[in-house]
Each structure stands twice: as C-alpha cells, then as structure tokens.
Design an enzyme around this catalytic site. Structure first.
Site, mmCIF file in Angstrom:
data_model
loop_
_atom_site.group_PDB
_atom_site.id
_atom_site.type_symbol
_atom_site.label_atom_id
_atom_site.label_comp_id
_atom_site.label_asym_id
_atom_site.label_seq_id
_atom_site.Cartn_x
_atom_site.Cartn_y
_atom_site.Cartn_z
ATOM 1 C CE LYS A 190 -6.086 4.346 -8.206
ATOM 2 N NZ LYS A 190 -4.419 3.964 -7.406
ATOM 3 C CE LYS A 243 -4.668 -0.438 -7.749
ATOM 4 N NZ LYS A 243 -3.469 -0.044 -6.880
ATOM 5 C CG ASP A 276 0.670 -12.675 22.862
ATOM 6 O OD1 ASP A 276 1.142 -11.151 22.509
ATOM 7 O OD2 ASP A 276 0.187 -13.235 21.485
ATOM 8 C CE LYS A 300 -5.471 -9.168 -10.347
ATOM 9 N NZ LYS A 300 -4.979 -9.595 -9.470
ATOM 10 C CG LEU A 358 -3.934 -3.692 -11.983
ATOM 11 C CD1 LEU A 358 -4.856 -4.177 -10.635
ATOM 12 C CD2 LEU A 358 -4.714 -4.969 -12.839
ATOM 13 N NE ARG A 415 4.658 -2.540 -10.719
ATOM 14 C CZ ARG A 415 4.483 -1.717 -11.555
ATOM 15 N NH1 ARG A 415 5.790 -0.791 -11.952
ATOM 16 N NH2 ARG A 415 3.765 -2.742 -13.376
ATOM 17 C CG ASP A 458 7.390 -13.427 23.531
ATOM 18 O OD1 ASP A 458 6.360 -12.579 24.018
ATOM 19 O OD2 ASP A 458 7.373 -13.796 22.362
ATOM 20 C CD GLU A 479 0.612 -3.198 -3.261
ATOM 21 O OE1 GLU A 479 0.863 -3.743 -3.721
ATOM 22 O OE2 GLU A 479 0.864 -1.531 -3.055
#
Ligand SMILES: NC(=O)c1cc2c(N)ncc(C(N)=O)c2s1
Length: 317
Positions: free
Chosen positions: A309, A113, A32, A285, A82, A134, A36, A168
């Site tokens: 779900k 999901k 890091d 899918k 969906l 969306r 930086d 997402e």
C-alpha cells in the site's frame, strides 16, 4: 435470414468490434461519427423490429426503469482480500516466507492496485448474465443493470465460455473532476475521491445515472481455479482474459525477484500522478498456479499474494 435480419446481425457484429477497440483496447478503428451513425441505424431497425433485438445488442446497455433495491448474490467463489505490506521489510518478510515454503525457483507478477470498487462478473456461454459488488467477500449486491452501462464490460465474450471474473470498477480522474465540478455548480455535495464516486455511482438504483458517470473497469482474476481453462499461471490468465475481450491493465510486470518488485513499486510511486486513474498500491502475486496451490491460503487471504500500500497522501492543507 431476410435482409433486415442480416443487417441487424451485421450491425451487432460491427458495433461489438468497434466498441471493443474503443472502450477495451482504447484504440478506435472508426471515427466516433461512424460508430454513432451505425448505432442510430441499429436503434431505428430495432424500434421497427423489436423481436430482432439481441440481448447483448449495444443498444441494450442502459436499462429503462430504476430498480426498487439490490438483490443479494452469493459469489460462486469467495472474493478474498489481500494481506498488506507497508514497507520494504514487509515485502522481504513475504518473500522469505515463500522461499521457506517452496524454495527459490519461482517468479512474481506485479500489477497496479486499482483504487475503485471490486466487482464480480458472471458470463454463461459467453453472455454477461450477472454482476455484483464484492460485499463481504461471500455475499454481494446484484448490480447487473448498472454494470451493463459500463462500455468496457463486454456484453458478449469472444468465446462462448461460462466463467466468473473479478475486477475493479473505477472512475477516471478526469471524469471525477468533471463530475465534482458539475455538482459544485448545482450546489450538490462533492465526492471525496474517485473511489467513492465510483461506488456511489454503482449504488444508484437508476441505471441512467450510472450510465452518465463514465465508469470503466480492469478485470484481473478468474473466480475459482484457472486450471479449468487450461491455464497454469497468473500471467497466462491475464492474457486469457484479454483474448476473451476483457479490459486488463497493461502496466503489469513479470518479476524474477522481490528486488524487481521493489523497483516496480519505486517506479510507480514516482509515476502514479501520471496515470489516468487512481491506484492505492501494487499487487504482487506468485506467478505459477502450482506454487500458489502449494502456498495455499490463511483464513481470509492467499499466502501467495500481497498488496503493497502506498503511504496515505498527506492531506494538502
Ligand atoms: N483484493 C484483491 O484481491 C485485489 C484487489 C485488486 C485491485 N484493487 N486492483 C488490482 C488487483 C490485481 N491486479 O490483482 C487487485 S487483487
């Protein structure tokens, strides 16, 4: 190119590469402190030479002034929803309908999901130009300034393609807990869950607030037909997104049968608590585009996909 222009070009290239490894591949290639130090050097050089600031420089992620409101954006390709499955019977009905339509010679891809906020990202010649929620699937809100602050969203792709992708935006569980902890200490209202926290953060008019919320994304679809990019299956599309520099979720499985999908669902029903982010189901899918084209769409969703779900978690009283 003079020495300063060369150094600025080199710093942009290095910081893109290091940022991709850290934020997209979750696999840092420099400490890091090194990142930086290079970023601070670029900030200083850009301050002295504002005309040399690249639009996709890593210093340009957090915009200055808060917006007055969000513009409406019509998606180039509608973002479909969906249909849902809630149990094994629904899944076997889904599988039977597909067999009746296209026979037995096809396969599935199963993916987690992600329980976040669906977003659409537009790139022109490889440069991130617009991001939107969306919304109702056809018209969303333009939240480009807020999405630019999400480090896993590339500002420049590895290929200069013009493409619209979907994914997402989510808040990792640990960031959600830390955010609510600090809100509690300030006597602020708490967010009910990471999904609401991510949505609330992306609806902020001030990008500095979104930048402080440690959001991330998984990208999982191309808007429109993938054939335009020489792809002919969902699995290949996911690999293509990765080669472009997008973060794609690696917990995906190629499944020959619905039984394999059910096994994947059972495994993640068990393993879900160990994930760093919330998921609310499993997306299944049909893999090949030729089969997807044969199966087509209902008024609002594809016939070649379904979202299993998870049962709503019992509220812990
Ligand atoms: N509504 C939708 O079409 C989707 C929603 C989601 C989601 N929340 N997470 C992952 C995927 C995926 N990997 O396909 C999809 S697809």
């Amino acid at each position: 190119m003079n020495e300063i222009e060369q150094r600025i070009a080199e710093l942009n290239k290095l910081l893109h590469e290091y940022g991709h490894a850290y934020y997209v591949l979750d696999n840092p290639i420099v400490p890091d402190a090194v990142y930086d130090q290079l970023l601070n050097e670029l900030i200083a050089l850009e301050k002295e030479n504002p005309s040399l600031i690249y639009p996709d420089s890593p210093t340009q992620r957090v915009g200055g002034t808060p917006l007055q409101g969000f513009k409406k954006v019509t998606h180039a390709f509608p973002m479909l929803s969906l249909s849902n499955a809630f149990n094994e019977l629904d899944l076997r009905d889904f599988d039977r309908r597909i067999r009746q339509a296209i026979g037995d010679d096809f396969s599935y891809v199963c993916e987690l999901k992600i329980d976040g906020l669906a977003i659409s990202l537009r790139y022109e010649d490889g440069i991130f130009v617009q991001g939107a929620t969306r919304g109702d699937g056809v018209v969303g809100e333009e939240i480009t300034a807020n999405l630019r602050t999400i480090r896993s969203i590339p500002l420049r792709l590895k290929e200069p393609v013009t493409i619209e992708v979907r994914g997402e935006a989510y808040m990792p569980k640990k960031s959600f807990e830390a955010l609510n902890q600090s809100r509690q200490e300030k006597g602020l209202e708490l967010f009910a869950n990471p999904r609401n926290a991510a949505a609330g953060s992306l609806r902020q008019l001030d990008p500095k607030i979104a930048a402080s919320r440690n959001l991330s994304t998984f990208i999982y679809a191309i808007g429109g037909d993938g054939e335009a990019y020489g792809i002919d299956s969902h699995a290949e599309m996911l690999d293509y997104l990765e080669t472009l520099g997008f973060p794609s979720n690696k917990e995906r499985k190629f499944c020959e049968t619905i039984d394999d999908c059910i096994a994947f669902i059972n495994m993640w029903t068990e393993n879900r608590p160990n994930l760093a982010y919330e998921i609310d189901g499993i997306v299944i899918k049909v893999n090949r585009y030729a089969h997807q084209d044969e199966l087509g769409y209902t008024a609002k969703s594809p016939r070649w996909a379904i979202a299993y779900k998870f049962p709503a978690e019992e509220a812990i009283t």
